[in-house]
Design a protein around this motif. Structure first.
Motif, PDB file in Angstrom:
ATOM      1  N   TYR A 329      15.505   5.318  -8.476  1.00 26.32           N
ATOM      2  CA  TYR A 329      15.768   4.010  -9.087  1.00 26.32           C
ATOM      3  C   TYR A 329      16.802   4.185 -10.181  1.00 26.32           C
ATOM      4  CZ  TYR A 329      11.350   2.981  -6.789  1.00 26.32           C
ATOM      5  OH  TYR A 329      10.359   2.849  -5.858  1.00 26.32           O
ATOM      6  N   ALA A 330      17.495   3.105 -10.499  1.00 29.01           N
ATOM      7  CA  ALA A 330      18.507   3.164 -11.554  1.00 29.01           C
ATOM      8  C   ALA A 330      18.546   1.834 -12.288  1.00 29.01           C
ATOM      9  CB  ALA A 330      19.880   3.489 -10.967  1.00 29.01           C
ATOM     10  N   ALA A 331      18.793   1.921 -13.602  1.00 24.39           N
ATOM     11  CA  ALA A 331      18.976   0.737 -14.437  1.00 24.39           C
ATOM     12  C   ALA A 331      20.206   0.981 -15.300  1.00 24.39           C
ATOM     13  CB  ALA A 331      17.749   0.480 -15.304  1.00 24.39           C
ATOM     14  N   ALA A 347      33.540   1.418  -7.242  1.00 26.23           N
ATOM     15  CA  ALA A 347      33.064   0.806  -6.001  1.00 26.23           C
ATOM     16  C   ALA A 347      32.743   1.857  -4.947  1.00 26.23           C
ATOM     17  CB  ALA A 347      34.105  -0.179  -5.475  1.00 26.23           C
ATOM     18  N   THR A 348      33.575   2.885  -4.839  1.00 31.67           N
ATOM     19  CA  THR A 348      33.337   3.941  -3.851  1.00 31.67           C
ATOM     20  C   THR A 348      32.054   4.706  -4.142  1.00 31.67           C
ATOM     21  OG1 THR A 348      35.719   4.207  -3.500  1.00 31.67           O
ATOM     22  CG2 THR A 348      34.297   6.022  -2.821  1.00 31.67           C
ATOM     23  N   LEU A 349      31.865   5.088  -5.405  1.00 35.76           N
ATOM     24  CA  LEU A 349      30.645   5.811  -5.770  1.00 35.76           C
ATOM     25  C   LEU A 349      29.402   4.959  -5.533  1.00 35.76           C
ATOM     26  CD1 LEU A 349      31.808   7.536  -9.075  1.00 35.76           C
ATOM     27  CD2 LEU A 349      31.066   8.701  -6.995  1.00 35.76           C
ATOM     28  N   ILE A 354      25.523   5.964  -4.350  1.00 36.16           N
ATOM     29  CA  ILE A 354      24.396   5.528  -5.191  1.00 36.16           C
ATOM     30  C   ILE A 354      23.468   4.570  -4.449  1.00 36.16           C
ATOM     31  CG2 ILE A 354      23.746   4.471  -7.362  1.00 36.16           C
ATOM     32  CD1 ILE A 354      25.207   7.170  -7.604  1.00 36.16           C
ATOM     33  N   LEU A 355      24.000   3.431  -3.993  1.00 36.20           N
ATOM     34  CA  LEU A 355      23.135   2.420  -3.370  1.00 36.20           C
ATOM     35  C   LEU A 355      22.449   2.907  -2.093  1.00 36.20           C
ATOM     36  CD1 LEU A 355      25.227  -0.835  -3.970  1.00 36.20           C
ATOM     37  CD2 LEU A 355      23.269   0.048  -5.260  1.00 36.20           C
ATOM     38  N   VAL A 393      19.414  -4.171  -2.599  1.00 35.03           N
ATOM     39  CA  VAL A 393      18.740  -3.360  -3.613  1.00 35.03           C
ATOM     40  C   VAL A 393      19.391  -3.510  -4.982  1.00 35.03           C
ATOM     41  CG1 VAL A 393      17.951  -1.663  -1.928  1.00 35.03           C
ATOM     42  CG2 VAL A 393      20.147  -1.322  -3.071  1.00 35.03           C
ATOM     43  N   LEU A 394      20.565  -4.148  -5.057  1.00 32.99           N
ATOM     44  CA  LEU A 394      21.276  -4.331  -6.319  1.00 32.99           C
ATOM     45  C   LEU A 394      20.919  -5.692  -6.910  1.00 32.99           C
ATOM     46  CD1 LEU A 394      23.393  -3.585  -8.450  1.00 32.99           C
ATOM     47  CD2 LEU A 394      25.165  -4.421  -6.892  1.00 32.99           C
ATOM     48  N   SER A 395      20.329  -5.685  -8.110  1.00 32.52           N
ATOM     49  CA  SER A 395      19.982  -6.921  -8.818  1.00 32.52           C
ATOM     50  C   SER A 395      20.766  -6.975 -10.117  1.00 32.52           C
ATOM     51  CB  SER A 395      18.481  -6.982  -9.109  1.00 32.52           C
ATOM     52  OG  SER A 395      17.747  -7.133  -7.911  1.00 32.52           O
TER      53      SER A 395
END
Length: 423
Positions: A329-331, A347-349, A354-355, A393-395
């Motif tokens: 998870y990431a914040a 954007a590439t990373l 990551i996502l 998964v991106l909020s």
């Protein structure tokens, strides 16, 4: 098994009745906890304290005996109405205010919550959302590990080496005759021609054989079994990456908002889950992994490159937290500023590394003051908004005032039903 709790009730009051009251008035108490938390500092969130709820919320439901049938009657002392009259509504739809006041407000019931009770209510309906690959449970499964030896156990766990070692130690300590010694005496008896000497040797052999029978080669007290104990093992592993922008464009107000968000996240994770790793990464135009104290306290400044934080997260995942074994998870908290040349790498990373590896990625954009609207056209917000269309998964959320931190945090991590997740 019967368990009797003999602990003293706090403050001479009934603990059972206290818990029963909290369950009955949970909705009102929880609302009061949320409102109280808005005016607290970061460190004070961890503490209990006094809260108040409407006096009507303290009423306990009860049964009463009612009169049977239908009764029509006029109360004594009435000089205005007769049976069948309809009472007129008071003017303006309001009753007469009570003496000594203006008719506004309501009485409140005040009481003190302990730290444990406050946090239980504060974090009651939160969870790490969208657990798609592996379920992170607070329960643990037993994992047998070696824990020495025992005098009883299963034959399959017999420790042969330990048993033979103890048997040898016992035989040496008790001076048990060796088989070779007895055999040599028998050979001497066979070769002996002197009857008196033969009798002496036979008596010695008899004594030695009797001693051998009294001191067995292996005694039950020598036997040892390998012992195992069940060690709790987490059902799944999880790690939370906390990425915070500390560049020069982040004002003290913005940093305070970000730190308050991360403090709530830290309390939530350490309170709700027994085993979850937390990795703190702060960045300017470069990123570094830091400890908790540095993350929340140490100042920093510089330019802004969001990709540096994402790249640091990618490297740490590759070295210590492979996505095949960990729920990731990431914040991320930022003011939305980023170098123009860094957008493509960011954007590439995000899309390639990551996502795809994360269960949930929460982005919080902080702004200046309640009266100043956060620009909807910040570089990071526009970039993440385009990416989020293909990655559920991106909020993303925005805050500009302390009072918005808890509602936004609650919205990001509130417990979701299966229908909500599917939607």
């Amino acid at each position: 098994m019967h368990i009797v709790d003999r602990r003293l009730n706090p403050g001479g009051k009934s603990l059972e009745n206290r818990q029963r009251f909290l369950r009955r008035a949970k909705a009102l108490v929880q609302k009061a906890v949320y409102e109280t938390s808005q005016s607290r500092g970061i460190q004070d969130v961890l503490k209990g304290g006094e809260i108040s709820i409407p006096l009507g919320g303290t009423e306990e439901p009860h049964f009463r005996k009612g009169s049977a049938g239908v009764h029509e009657y006029v109360l004594p002392g009435n000089k205005t109405f007769i049976e069948g009259d309809i009472l007129a509504r008071p003017p303006g739809g309001k009753g007469k205010p009570k003496d000594g006041g203006d008719g506004s407000g309501e009485d409140a019931f005040r009481f003190v919550l302990t730290r444990e009770e406050f946090l239980d209510l504060f974090l009651d309906d939160l969870e790490l959302p969208d657990l798609a690959k592996k379920k992170l449970a607070t329960s643990e499964q037993p994992n047998p590990v070696r824990a020495g030896y025992s005098v009883n156990g299963s034959p399959s766990n017999l420790a042969i080496n330990r048993t033979m070692k103890r048997a040898m130690m016992r035989r040496v300590a008790l001076n048990r005759p060796k088989a070779e010694t007895v055999a040599m005496l028998h050979a001497e008896i066979a070769d002996c021609v002197d009857d008196e000497q033969r009798l002496v040797l036979e008596a010695e052999v008899t004594a030695l054989e009797s001693r051998v029978r009294r001191i067995p080669y292996i005694d039950p007290i020598d036997i040892r079994y390998r012992r195992f104990e069940n060690e709790p093992k987490p059902v799944a592993q999880a790690v939370m990456f906390c990425l915070m922008d500390v560049s020069g464009s982040m004002t003290e107000h913005m940093k305070d908002l970000a730190k308050r968000f991360y403090m709530l996240l830290y309390i939530f994770l350490t309170r709700q889950y027994k085993r979850v790793e937390i990795v703190f990464i702060r960045h300017t135009d470069t990123a570094e992994e830091v400890d908790e104290e540095t993350f929340f306290r140490s100042p920093a400044t510089g330019g802004t490159q969001v990709s540096s934080a994402l790249d640091a997260m990618r490297q740490i995942m590759a070295e210590r937290f492979p996505p095949s074994d960990w729920n990731i998870y990431a914040a991320q908290a930022s003011d939305g500023d980023n170098a123009y040349s860094d957008s493509a790498r960011t954007a590439t990373l995000l899309q390639d590394w990551i996502l795809p590896a994360t269960q949930y990625f929460a982005y919080l954009e902080v702004g200046e003051g309640r009266s100043v609207a956060i620009s909807s056209g910040s570089a990071v917000w526009q970039l993440y908004e385009r990416i989020s269309a293909g990655w559920p998964v991106l909020s993303m959320r925005k805050v500009s005032d302390r009072s918005q931190i808890w509602p936004v945090f609650h919205d990001l991590f509130q417990r979701r039903t299966a229908e909500t997740r599917a939607g």
